[in-house]
Design an enzyme around this catalytic site. Structure first.
Site, short mmCIF file in Angstrom:
data_model
loop_
_atom_site.label_atom_id
_atom_site.label_comp_id
_atom_site.label_asym_id
_atom_site.label_seq_id
_atom_site.Cartn_x
_atom_site.Cartn_y
_atom_site.Cartn_z
N HIS A 94 -55.38 -23.58 -18.42
CA HIS A 94 -55.09 -22.83 -17.18
C HIS A 94 -56.55 -22.88 -16.51
O HIS A 94 -57.15 -23.65 -16.36
CB HIS A 94 -54.30 -21.57 -17.68
N MET A 144 -60.54 -31.72 -19.27
CA MET A 144 -60.07 -30.44 -18.45
C MET A 144 -60.33 -30.92 -16.86
O MET A 144 -61.31 -31.35 -16.63
CB MET A 144 -60.74 -29.34 -18.59
N HIS A 179 -51.17 -31.70 -14.76
CA HIS A 179 -50.72 -30.54 -14.28
C HIS A 179 -49.25 -30.38 -14.71
O HIS A 179 -48.51 -31.42 -14.59
CB HIS A 179 -50.63 -30.27 -12.54
N ASP A 220 -58.94 -27.08 -10.11
CA ASP A 220 -60.16 -26.86 -10.91
C ASP A 220 -61.02 -27.98 -11.00
O ASP A 220 -62.34 -27.42 -11.06
CB ASP A 220 -59.82 -26.56 -12.44
#
Ligand SMILES: CC(=O)SCCNC(=O)CCNC(=O)[C@H](O)C(C)(C)COP(=O)(O)OP(=O)(O)OC[C@H]1O[C@@H](n2cnc3c(N)ncnc32)[C@H](O)[C@@H]1OP(=O)(O)O
Ligand SMILES: O=C([O-])CC(=O)C(=O)O
Length: 379
Positions: free
Chosen positions: A222, A266, A270, A321
């Site tokens: 997350h 990472m 999604h 991110d």
């Protein structure tokens, strides 16, 4: 016996309604209270967006002025909270500091147990105002630097940067930071928001729900992914003397190797968006502005190399991110501070959901299918 249809990770399960935001993977759009997030990022301050999320409407000039005055008056770190932060080892993760600070702020709040909409809105505003000083001071103390007091003449984003770095940030940096705060503010029933709603559904208090949400956000699947992205860049190696093309080639080779080893990288993928995260183009434009501002073309090379290689090999797209990590790096934030920046922003969305949950509450308590030993007895 008929097999139970188990939805691991609640994937695809609709558990409630929400009017706070709409994530639409088909149209690749994200609406906050009906407004496309790109439009908000282009013309609003984070303060305006927080009020939109809480109240359902953009603020009038008077409402904004009132909140601005409140927010500026509630920014300073109290001596008691500073003492608690100072007592934490500087080897702990900054997310642990955020989580502890949210807990302390709850314990210090005389209205902590009040759960009316008015009381919760006031608590949400106070938390939003207080968290930047926690994040900024924590980064400073780890660098052996003194606390920088907030400046009432600066907006939220400019003041955040001021308290972190002790100098006024250039306007393009303030703008990019403001965009990141808006994009991180809200995303429907993501894991941390859902955590906050689960805690709220027991009729626990707002600060407890935020503390739990911070814990959920910390994980690299997350919010922790923005930090993990920077570790990837570091592992590949950021070489300022390189051209964008040279950096891109090395990043591509790194990604090919990582994927050959079946690694999860990472910043990509999604749960809801399978065709690209709606926020990425806006955050990528903010990153581009930072690359230009700091004249760091090799960062763009690394970014492009990883993205292209992942796209070609697996057709998996970056999430928010991915551009946010290197943008925060260029602004000067330490990598472990990235997810706390996400916290500072997402407090707005979490608290909007906490208030919405309470308006039509039902205890959140799903079922599980038992697969342990059959009944047995001690003798
Ligand atoms: C702000 C945010 O929170 S955005 C999310 C931030 N998180 C990350 O960036 C972490 C990396 N990404 C991931 O782990 C995943 O994409 C998640 C957890 C975000 C979403 O995952 P899910 O919807 O559960 O999909 P799942 O993890 O099952 O992935 C589906 C397939 O894509 C692959 N995949 C998904 N993301 C990635 C990735 N980042 N790197 C490599 N492979 C990936 C999986 O290995 C899996 O492959 P398989 O079918 O061959 O086993
Ligand atoms: O929606 C999600 O699952 C994760 C995410 O992008 C966010 O919380 O911003």
């Amino acid at each position: 016996m008929a097999e139970t249809d188990i939805k691991k990770g609640l994937a695809g399960v609709v558990v409630d309604t929400t009017a706070v935001s709409k994530v639409n993977p088909e149209t690749n759009s994200l609406l906050y209270r009906g407004y496309p997030v790109q439009e908000l990022a282009a013309s609003c301050s984070f303060e305006q967006v927080a009020l939109l999320l809480w109240n359902g409407e953009l603020p009038s000039d008077d409402e904004l002025a009132e909140f601005t005055a409140f927010e500026r008056a509630h920014r300073a770190l109290s001596p008691e909270l500073k003492q608690v932060i100072d007592a934490l080892p500087d080897t702990c993760h900054p997310m642990d500091v955020c989580r502890t600070a949210a807990s302390v702020l709850g314990a210090q709040d005389p209205t902590a147990e009040h759960s009316s909409k008015e009381a919760n809105l006031a608590k949400a505003k106070s938390l939003l105002a207080a968290m930047p000083a926690v994040v900024a001071y924590d980064q400073r103390r780890r660098r052996g630097q003194e606390l920088v007091e907030p400046r009432e003449d600066l907006g939220y984003s400019a003041n955040f940067l001021w308290m972190t770095f002790g100098e006024e940030a250039a306007q393009p940096v303030v703008d990019a930071f403001n965009v990141s705060m808006i994009l991180y503010a809200e995303h429907s029933f993501n894991a941390s928001t859902f955590t906050a709603r689960v805690i709220t559904s027991t009729l626990s208090d707002l600060h407890s729900a935020v503390v739990g949400a911070i814990g959920a956000l910390k994980g690299p699947l997350h919010g922790g992914a923005n930090e993990a992205v920077m570790h990837t860049f570091d592992e590949i190696g950021i070489r300022q003397e390189e051209t964008a093309e040279e950096a891109e080639a090395r990043a591509k080779a790194w990604m090919d190797d990582a994927l050959a080893q079946k690694k999860k990288v990472m910043g990509f993928g999604h749960r809801v968006y399978k065709n690209g995260d709606s926020r990425v183009p806006t955050m990528k434009a903010a990153l581009d502005a930072m690359i230009e501002h700091y004249d760091r073309p090799e960062v763009l090379g690394l970014y492009n190399g990883l993205e292209k290689s992942m796209g070609e090999a697996k057709n998996i797209k970056p999430n928010l991110d991915y551009p946010a990590g290197p943008a925060y790096h260029l602004m000067g934030f330490d990598t472990p501070t990235f997810t706390p920046l996400f916290v500072a922003s997402r407090i707005s969305g979490w608290t909007a959901h906490i208030m919405e949950q309470l308006e039509a509450n039902a205890l959140i308590r799903p079922l599980s299918e038992y697969n342990g030993p059959d009944e047995r007895h001690l003798s």
